[in-house]
Write a protein that holds these residues in place. Structure first.
Motif, mmCIF file in Angstrom:
data_model
loop_
_atom_site.group_PDB
_atom_site.id
_atom_site.type_symbol
_atom_site.label_atom_id
_atom_site.label_comp_id
_atom_site.label_asym_id
_atom_site.label_seq_id
_atom_site.Cartn_x
_atom_site.Cartn_y
_atom_site.Cartn_z
ATOM 1 N N LEU A 168 0.844 -1.191 0.000
ATOM 2 C CA LEU A 168 0.000 0.000 0.000
ATOM 3 C C LEU A 168 0.877 1.236 0.000
ATOM 4 O O LEU A 168 2.015 1.208 0.468
ATOM 5 C CB LEU A 168 -0.905 0.031 1.240
ATOM 6 C CG LEU A 168 -1.598 -1.260 1.667
ATOM 7 C CD1 LEU A 168 -0.943 -1.812 2.919
ATOM 8 C CD2 LEU A 168 -3.071 -1.026 1.908
ATOM 9 N N HIS A 172 -1.933 5.491 2.838
ATOM 10 C CA HIS A 172 -3.202 4.772 2.791
ATOM 11 C C HIS A 172 -3.674 4.483 4.213
ATOM 12 O O HIS A 172 -2.856 4.168 5.093
ATOM 13 C CB HIS A 172 -3.034 3.466 2.014
ATOM 14 C CG HIS A 172 -4.314 2.788 1.656
ATOM 15 N ND1 HIS A 172 -5.081 2.098 2.573
ATOM 16 C CD2 HIS A 172 -4.975 2.700 0.471
ATOM 17 C CE1 HIS A 172 -6.147 1.603 1.969
ATOM 18 N NE2 HIS A 172 -6.115 1.951 0.699
ATOM 19 N N LEU A 174 -4.973 1.908 5.557
ATOM 20 C CA LEU A 174 -4.595 0.576 6.037
ATOM 21 C C LEU A 174 -3.113 0.478 6.366
ATOM 22 O O LEU A 174 -2.690 -0.461 7.039
ATOM 23 C CB LEU A 174 -4.956 -0.480 4.983
ATOM 24 C CG LEU A 174 -6.449 -0.707 4.730
ATOM 25 C CD1 LEU A 174 -6.649 -1.718 3.603
ATOM 26 C CD2 LEU A 174 -7.150 -1.180 6.004
ATOM 27 N N GLU A 184 -10.591 -6.416 4.397
ATOM 28 C CA GLU A 184 -10.233 -4.999 4.315
ATOM 29 C C GLU A 184 -9.704 -4.643 2.927
ATOM 30 O O GLU A 184 -9.901 -3.516 2.447
ATOM 31 C CB GLU A 184 -9.180 -4.662 5.371
ATOM 32 C CG GLU A 184 -9.713 -4.703 6.796
ATOM 33 C CD GLU A 184 -8.613 -4.575 7.835
ATOM 34 O OE1 GLU A 184 -8.841 -3.915 8.858
ATOM 35 O OE2 GLU A 184 -7.514 -5.144 7.614
ATOM 36 N N LEU A 185 -9.052 -5.599 2.285
ATOM 37 C CA LEU A 185 -8.475 -5.334 0.964
ATOM 38 C C LEU A 185 -9.513 -5.445 -0.156
ATOM 39 O O LEU A 185 -9.337 -4.854 -1.229
ATOM 40 C CB LEU A 185 -7.337 -6.319 0.675
ATOM 41 C CG LEU A 185 -6.134 -6.283 1.624
ATOM 42 C CD1 LEU A 185 -5.150 -7.378 1.230
ATOM 43 C CD2 LEU A 185 -5.460 -4.921 1.595
ATOM 44 N N SER A 187 -12.392 -4.277 -0.742
ATOM 45 C CA SER A 187 -13.129 -3.091 -1.204
ATOM 46 C C SER A 187 -12.226 -2.036 -1.840
ATOM 47 O O SER A 187 -12.702 -0.993 -2.278
ATOM 48 C CB SER A 187 -13.889 -2.467 -0.024
ATOM 49 O OG SER A 187 -12.986 -2.074 1.001
ATOM 50 N N GLU A 188 -10.915 -2.294 -1.892
ATOM 51 C CA GLU A 188 -9.959 -1.329 -2.436
ATOM 52 C C GLU A 188 -9.686 -1.589 -3.920
ATOM 53 O O GLU A 188 -9.721 -2.740 -4.369
ATOM 54 C CB GLU A 188 -8.640 -1.405 -1.663
ATOM 55 C CG GLU A 188 -8.754 -1.098 -0.184
ATOM 56 C CD GLU A 188 -9.051 0.372 0.070
ATOM 57 O OE1 GLU A 188 -8.657 1.200 -0.770
ATOM 58 O OE2 GLU A 188 -9.677 0.674 1.102
ATOM 59 N N PHE A 190 -7.780 -2.775 -6.836
ATOM 60 C CA PHE A 190 -6.736 -3.801 -6.733
ATOM 61 C C PHE A 190 -5.955 -3.902 -8.035
ATOM 62 O O PHE A 190 -6.521 -3.867 -9.130
ATOM 63 C CB PHE A 190 -7.368 -5.152 -6.407
ATOM 64 C CG PHE A 190 -6.402 -6.158 -5.847
ATOM 65 C CD1 PHE A 190 -6.159 -6.212 -4.483
ATOM 66 C CD2 PHE A 190 -5.737 -7.038 -6.681
ATOM 67 C CE1 PHE A 190 -5.262 -7.142 -3.964
ATOM 68 C CE2 PHE A 190 -4.842 -7.965 -6.168
ATOM 69 C CZ PHE A 190 -4.607 -8.015 -4.803
ATOM 70 N N GLN A 213 -11.466 -6.032 -6.111
ATOM 71 C CA GLN A 213 -11.970 -5.072 -7.096
ATOM 72 C C GLN A 213 -10.832 -4.729 -8.064
ATOM 73 O O GLN A 213 -10.156 -3.715 -7.925
ATOM 74 C CB GLN A 213 -12.478 -3.812 -6.387
ATOM 75 C CG GLN A 213 -13.534 -4.077 -5.330
ATOM 76 C CD GLN A 213 -14.766 -4.746 -5.922
ATOM 77 O OE1 GLN A 213 -15.311 -4.277 -6.927
ATOM 78 N NE2 GLN A 213 -15.191 -5.841 -5.301
ATOM 79 N N GLY A 233 -3.857 2.076 -6.613
ATOM 80 C CA GLY A 233 -4.438 0.845 -6.107
ATOM 81 C C GLY A 233 -3.504 0.160 -5.142
ATOM 82 O O GLY A 233 -2.403 0.651 -4.848
ATOM 83 N N ILE A 234 -3.943 -0.982 -4.633
ATOM 84 C CA ILE A 234 -3.125 -1.803 -3.743
ATOM 85 C C ILE A 234 -2.872 -3.135 -4.428
ATOM 86 O O ILE A 234 -3.487 -3.443 -5.453
ATOM 87 C CB ILE A 234 -3.829 -2.027 -2.389
ATOM 88 C CG1 ILE A 234 -5.115 -2.837 -2.611
ATOM 89 C CG2 ILE A 234 -4.138 -0.694 -1.710
ATOM 90 C CD1 ILE A 234 -5.764 -3.313 -1.344
#
Length: 295
Positions: A168, A172, A174, A184-185, A187-188, A190, A213, A233-234
């Motif tokens: 990340l 961010h 997180l 947790e990841l 909804s980010e 991706f 996502q 993104g992550i």
């Protein structure tokens, strides 16, 4: 039918060209063409289709290619056995490697130890995606390959184990956590790394009843890191695939372990370790020792 003809046939098929095969083998293109024509005449069938855009292996050629590789592999093993009996270390070993974990983290140390003990062995390395390495071993194009374990289709030699981490941007929300969950990841936005990593990541989310996502799919590690660095993104990657000096090269990216921890094992795969040539068996033994130091 001669070993030379089979060797030329395999080289033409692998390099997809008469000129490339001639350069690799150090012979003239006319000699390559003559060897293929002679082999086709003896087998009474067309093995190679010559087209303006290049060459294509025929259906018959594809069926015989596996046999040719098997014959050449057995011949190489016999030569190496004879060399060992004479107190010499000669021959060829073909290795399939994938991504930064094997090509950058494991291979250099293993090859350094291997070359110091067996300087007379020629080493040929083919690099490609994980799936390609698996197919190369199955097709006998390489003698041994690096792969993510387990894989029940092959004999395996476990080498190292690492964990998957989330990457990340440092600002961010997180990034403030010591570890992150898949929930947790999910909804980010991706960034899905290809070249085999997706085969680890997608089932991980699916088994948790989640779906990332996905905004981008990328095969190049540097591009993935650049997108994370830009805040686009992550992502999730194995630790051993990350650059050595992440803190210096990407100071704005932080790595956080997953909770619960997700681990990955990397090792060698072979069609048969017991029947492998002396050079390949020696490589596997040296790889075990060298990998312990890396781990």
């Amino acid at each position: 039918m001669t070993f030379t003809q089979l060797d030329i046939f395999v080289m033409v098929a692998d390099l997809r060209g008469f000129t490339a095969a001639a350069l690799r083998l150090g012979i003239s293109q006319s000699a390559v063409s003559h060897a293929i024509r002679s082999l086709e005449g003896e087998l009474d069938g067309q093995l190679i289709e010559r087209q303006p855009s290049g060459i294509e292996v025929t259906e018959l050629g594809r069926r015989l290619l596996l046999r040719a590789r098997e014959i050449l592999g057995l011949a190489e093993a016999m030569r190496q056995d004879a060399a060992v009996a004479r107190g010499l270390n000669q021959g060829l070993i073909r290795i399939g490697s994938f991504g930064p974990t094997s090509s950058l983290k494991l291979l250099p140390a293993i090859l350094q130890a291997y070359r110091s003990r067996y300087p007379g062995i020629e080493v040929q390395i083919d690099e490609g995606p994980d799936a390609a390495v698996l197919q190369w071993v199955a097709d006998r194009r390489v003698d041994v390959g690096f792969a993510v374990l387990p894989d029940e289709r092959f004999d395996t030699v476990p080498l190292v184990e690492d964990q998957l981490v989330a990457l990340l941007k440092s600002d961010h929300p997180l990034a403030a956590k010591k570890s992150v969950t898949l929930d947790e990841l999910a909804s980010e936005p991706f960034i899905m790394p290809e070249q085999g990593c997706s085969a680890l990541i997608e089932p991980l989310f699916a088994n948790a009843g989640l779906g990332p996502q996905v905004r981008y799919r990328m095969s190049q590690m540097l591009t993935v890191l650049a997108l994370v660095d830009n805040g686009d993104g992550i992502t999730v990657l194995p630790e051993l695939s990350l650059p050595h000096a992440m803190a210096q090269t990407h100071p704005h990216i932080v790595a956080r372990p997953l909770r619960p921890m997700a681990r990955r094992r990397v090792g060698l795969i072979l069609r048969s370790l017991a029947q492998a040539s002396p050079a390949v068996q020696a490589f596997a033994g040296i790889a075990r020792v060298a990998a312990k130091k890396i781990a």
